[in-house]
Design a protein around this motif. Structure first.
Motif, PDB file in Angstrom:
ATOM      1  N   GLY A   2     -18.997   6.253  -6.268  1.00 25.33           N
ATOM      2  CA  GLY A   2     -18.431   5.555  -7.425  1.00 25.33           C
ATOM      3  C   GLY A   2     -18.225   4.085  -7.146  1.00 25.33           C
ATOM      4  O   GLY A   2     -18.326   3.629  -6.018  1.00 25.33           O
ATOM      5  N   ALA A   3     -17.942   3.352  -8.201  1.00 25.27           N
ATOM      6  CA  ALA A   3     -17.641   1.924  -8.076  1.00 25.27           C
ATOM      7  C   ALA A   3     -16.257   1.691  -8.642  1.00 25.27           C
ATOM      8  O   ALA A   3     -15.972   2.108  -9.758  1.00 25.27           O
ATOM      9  CB  ALA A   3     -18.662   1.115  -8.857  1.00 25.27           C
ATOM     10  N   ARG A   4     -15.426   1.058  -7.864  1.00 31.62           N
ATOM     11  CA  ARG A   4     -14.076   0.738  -8.350  1.00 31.62           C
ATOM     12  C   ARG A   4     -13.996  -0.703  -8.780  1.00 31.62           C
ATOM     13  O   ARG A   4     -14.568  -1.577  -8.140  1.00 31.62           O
ATOM     14  CB  ARG A   4     -13.085   0.869  -7.188  1.00 31.62           C
ATOM     15  N   ILE A   5     -13.219  -0.947  -9.842  1.00 33.03           N
ATOM     16  CA  ILE A   5     -12.881  -2.333 -10.193  1.00 33.03           C
ATOM     17  C   ILE A   5     -11.698  -2.707  -9.319  1.00 33.03           C
ATOM     18  O   ILE A   5     -10.610  -2.130  -9.446  1.00 33.03           O
ATOM     19  CB  ILE A   5     -12.531  -2.452 -11.698  1.00 33.03           C
ATOM     20  N   ILE A   6     -11.908  -3.654  -8.401  1.00 30.49           N
ATOM     21  CA  ILE A   6     -10.821  -3.991  -7.457  1.00 30.49           C
ATOM     22  C   ILE A   6     -10.201  -5.360  -7.761  1.00 30.49           C
ATOM     23  O   ILE A   6      -9.281  -5.777  -7.053  1.00 30.49           O
ATOM     24  CB  ILE A   6     -11.305  -3.921  -5.988  1.00 30.49           C
ATOM     25  N   GLY A   7     -10.686  -6.039  -8.789  1.00 31.83           N
ATOM     26  CA  GLY A   7     -10.073  -7.311  -9.168  1.00 31.83           C
ATOM     27  C   GLY A   7     -10.540  -7.731 -10.550  1.00 31.83           C
ATOM     28  O   GLY A   7     -11.697  -7.500 -10.916  1.00 31.83           O
ATOM     29  N   LEU A  60     -13.244 -16.739 -10.001  1.00 35.60           N
ATOM     30  CA  LEU A  60     -12.344 -17.050  -8.872  1.00 35.60           C
ATOM     31  C   LEU A  60     -11.065 -16.222  -8.974  1.00 35.60           C
ATOM     32  O   LEU A  60     -10.551 -15.723  -7.971  1.00 35.60           O
ATOM     33  CB  LEU A  60     -12.013 -18.546  -8.846  1.00 35.60           C
ATOM     34  N   ARG A  61     -10.565 -16.046 -10.202  1.00 40.46           N
ATOM     35  CA  ARG A  61      -9.340 -15.242 -10.387  1.00 40.46           C
ATOM     36  C   ARG A  61      -9.602 -13.775 -10.028  1.00 40.46           C
ATOM     37  O   ARG A  61      -8.754 -13.117  -9.421  1.00 40.46           O
ATOM     38  CB  ARG A  61      -8.832 -15.371 -11.821  1.00 40.46           C
ATOM     39  N   ALA A  62     -10.760 -13.267 -10.433  1.00 43.31           N
ATOM     40  CA  ALA A  62     -11.082 -11.860 -10.110  1.00 43.31           C
ATOM     41  C   ALA A  62     -11.263 -11.686  -8.604  1.00 43.31           C
ATOM     42  O   ALA A  62     -10.797 -10.688  -8.021  1.00 43.31           O
ATOM     43  CB  ALA A  62     -12.347 -11.430 -10.851  1.00 43.31           C
ATOM     44  N   LEU A  63     -11.918 -12.652  -7.974  1.00 43.21           N
ATOM     45  CA  LEU A  63     -12.101 -12.570  -6.515  1.00 43.21           C
ATOM     46  C   LEU A  63     -10.749 -12.621  -5.821  1.00 43.21           C
ATOM     47  O   LEU A  63     -10.474 -11.848  -4.890  1.00 43.21           O
ATOM     48  CB  LEU A  63     -12.981 -13.728  -6.029  1.00 43.21           C
ATOM     49  N   ASP A  64      -9.888 -13.516  -6.282  1.00 42.31           N
ATOM     50  CA  ASP A  64      -8.556 -13.650  -5.694  1.00 42.31           C
ATOM     51  C   ASP A  64      -7.796 -12.309  -5.804  1.00 42.31           C
ATOM     52  O   ASP A  64      -7.203 -11.835  -4.841  1.00 42.31           O
ATOM     53  CB  ASP A  64      -7.817 -14.773  -6.429  1.00 42.31           C
ATOM     54  N   ALA A  65      -7.856 -11.703  -6.984  1.00 37.80           N
ATOM     55  CA  ALA A  65      -7.164 -10.426  -7.187  1.00 37.80           C
ATOM     56  C   ALA A  65      -7.763  -9.313  -6.325  1.00 37.80           C
ATOM     57  O   ALA A  65      -7.070  -8.379  -5.918  1.00 37.80           O
ATOM     58  CB  ALA A  65      -7.225 -10.035  -8.664  1.00 37.80           C
ATOM     59  N   SER A  66      -9.066  -9.418  -6.048  1.00 37.02           N
ATOM     60  CA  SER A  66      -9.746  -8.350  -5.287  1.00 37.02           C
ATOM     61  C   SER A  66      -9.490  -8.447  -3.787  1.00 37.02           C
ATOM     62  O   SER A  66      -9.668  -7.477  -3.059  1.00 37.02           O
ATOM     63  CB  SER A  66     -11.262  -8.426  -5.518  1.00 37.02           C
ATOM     64  N   GLY A  67      -9.118  -9.642  -3.326  1.00 41.57           N
ATOM     65  CA  GLY A  67      -8.955  -9.843  -1.887  1.00 41.57           C
ATOM     66  C   GLY A  67     -10.268 -10.103  -1.169  1.00 41.57           C
ATOM     67  O   GLY A  67     -10.286 -10.248   0.052  1.00 41.57           O
ATOM     68  N   LEU A  68     -11.378 -10.152  -1.903  1.00 43.08           N
ATOM     69  CA  LEU A  68     -12.683 -10.435  -1.284  1.00 43.08           C
ATOM     70  C   LEU A  68     -12.979 -11.934  -1.340  1.00 43.08           C
ATOM     71  O   LEU A  68     -12.474 -12.648  -2.215  1.00 43.08           O
ATOM     72  CB  LEU A  68     -13.811  -9.704  -2.010  1.00 43.08           C
ATOM     73  N   ARG A  69     -13.833 -12.387  -0.443  1.00 39.80           N
ATOM     74  CA  ARG A  69     -14.345 -13.751  -0.507  1.00 39.80           C
ATOM     75  C   ARG A  69     -15.691 -13.722  -1.254  1.00 39.80           C
ATOM     76  O   ARG A  69     -16.400 -12.713  -1.218  1.00 39.80           O
ATOM     77  CB  ARG A  69     -14.566 -14.309   0.902  1.00 39.80           C
TER      78      ARG A  69
END
Ligand SMILES: CC(C)(COP(=O)(O)OP(=O)(O)OC[C@H]1O[C@@H](n2cnc3c(N)ncnc32)[C@H](O)[C@@H]1OP(=O)(O)O)[C@@H](O)C(=O)NCCC(=O)NCCS
Length: 327
Positions: A2-7, A60-69
């Motif tokens: 599966g794929a999770r939305i993480i941010g 950038l906001r979604a990446l920030d929320a995801s914790g990924l670079r």
């Protein structure tokens, strides 16, 4: 797999037009717009703003929320119909802004259903095992495609961008993540909603146009198709996931019209507290509307682990689709 939305992340232009502002431009009224659509205001780009700025900020906001670079992303998919270039795609321009190279980046054109079509692509990519981490953006500036003298369309649309980061992280070990997506089109109905690609003008640009210029819409016919298509495709996607409308914790529909959203909820026997609505604040932001609403719902604490979400949209093409997610 599966794929999770993480941010999640979103961004809208700084200029906000209220219904009172539109009363000064065309023969309309706040009461008519609210009673027929539910819309109170919309954000629109002006000449100094670009769709890319909105997409970049939302990403950038979604990446920030995801914790990924950004460098950890393996693909970029953008759902849009309002890029500035025939080519390159807005996804390639976003890729350059994010400083990334040598990963696939491309646009999906399915108008207001674009984000769900993007989810379908992301789902397939991840299921195939080819990619683990994707950025999916829905962005549009349909305010640049409306005729600002046509009251039947100019009151409906706004601009914005929403983004999600999808990841297989932890998703292999449990059943959380993207459960199913169903997308459908009906090219036979293309004349219900269309716009020529050379009809572009921001709200602050001077210029008068004939009625045939800009977005052309057969509103009442489209309304009926949207209600039927959205309720039927949501049932199909739920069936595919082995679920029913009663299992849905939150439906996050495309925000075109509060009356359409209510009618779909009624057909699915869902209460309005199972439905997220923000059409009053943004109008119809096309491919951006679902990810903007999702981002707001997540940040407002409306989405909890294991909640079942139904993300559904319908737009020009005609196109429609629903994704079911276990959060
Ligand atoms: C566009 C929509 C709000 C119009 O509502 P409606 O109740 O169907 O209204 P109609 O188009 O039949 O118009 C009714 C009257 O209101 C008038 N009207 C239209 N826009 C108006 C406005 N902004 N202000 C005041 N009056 C308006 C029409 O001229 C018409 O007047 P008439 O009866 O004298 O001819 C509605 O059809 C709709 O939402 N359709 C779906 C649109 C959509 O979702 N598009 C995007 C899909 S992604």
């Amino acid at each position: 797999m599966g794929a999770r939305i993480i941010g999640t992340g979103s961004s809208v232009p700084k200029t906000c037009l209220t219904n009172a502002d539109l009363e000064k431009r065309v023969d309309t009224s706040h009461d008519w717009i609210v009673s027929r659509t539910g819309i109170h205001q919309r954000h629109v780009v002006t000449q100094d703003e670009d769709i890319l700025d909105l997409m970049h900020e939302a990403s950038l906001r979604a990446l920030d929320a995801s914790g990924l670079r950004a460098e950890q992303l393996q693909a970029i998919v953008v759902a849009t119909v309002s890029g500035n270039y025939a080519f390159p795609s807005t996804a390639c321009l976003l890729q350059a802004r994010l400083g990334l190279d040598n990963i696939p980046a491309f646009d999906v054109n399915a108008a207001c259903a674009g984000f769900v079509y993007g989810m379908s692509v992301a789902h397939s990519y991840i299921k195939s095992g080819d990619y683990d981490r994707l950025l999916l953006v829905g962005a549009d500036t349909l305010s640049t495609m409306v005729n600002w003298e046509d009251r039947s369309t100019c009151v409906l649309f706004g601009d914005g961008a929403g983004a999600v980061v999808l990841d297989t992280q932890n998703a292999r070990s449990d059943d959380r993540g993207l459960l199913s997506t169903v997308v459908e089109s009906s090219g036979a109905l293309w004349q219900l909603l269309h716009v020529r690609s050379d009809h572009r003008q921001t709200v602050d640009q001077e210029g008068s146009h004939p009625k045939e210029w800009g977005i052309q819409m057969k509103g009442p016919e489209l309304f009926k198709v949207a209600v039927r298509a959205l309720s039927e495709v949501t049932r199909k996607a739920l069936d595919k996931a082995g679920l029913s409308p009663a299992d849905v914790s939150l439906m996050v529909p495309h925000q075109a019209n509060l009356r359409i959203i209510r009618a779909v909820a009624e057909r699915l026997h869902m209460a309005m507290d199972q439905v997220y609505c923000n059409v009053q604040d943004y109008g119809n932001t096309s491919a951006a509307s679902i990810p903007i609403a999702l981002d707001e719902a997540v940040r407002a604490g409306r989405v909890r682990p294991n909640d079942i979400l139904a993300l559904c949209g319908c737009g020009g093409g005609l196109t429609w689709g629903t994704s079911i997610v276990r959060w």
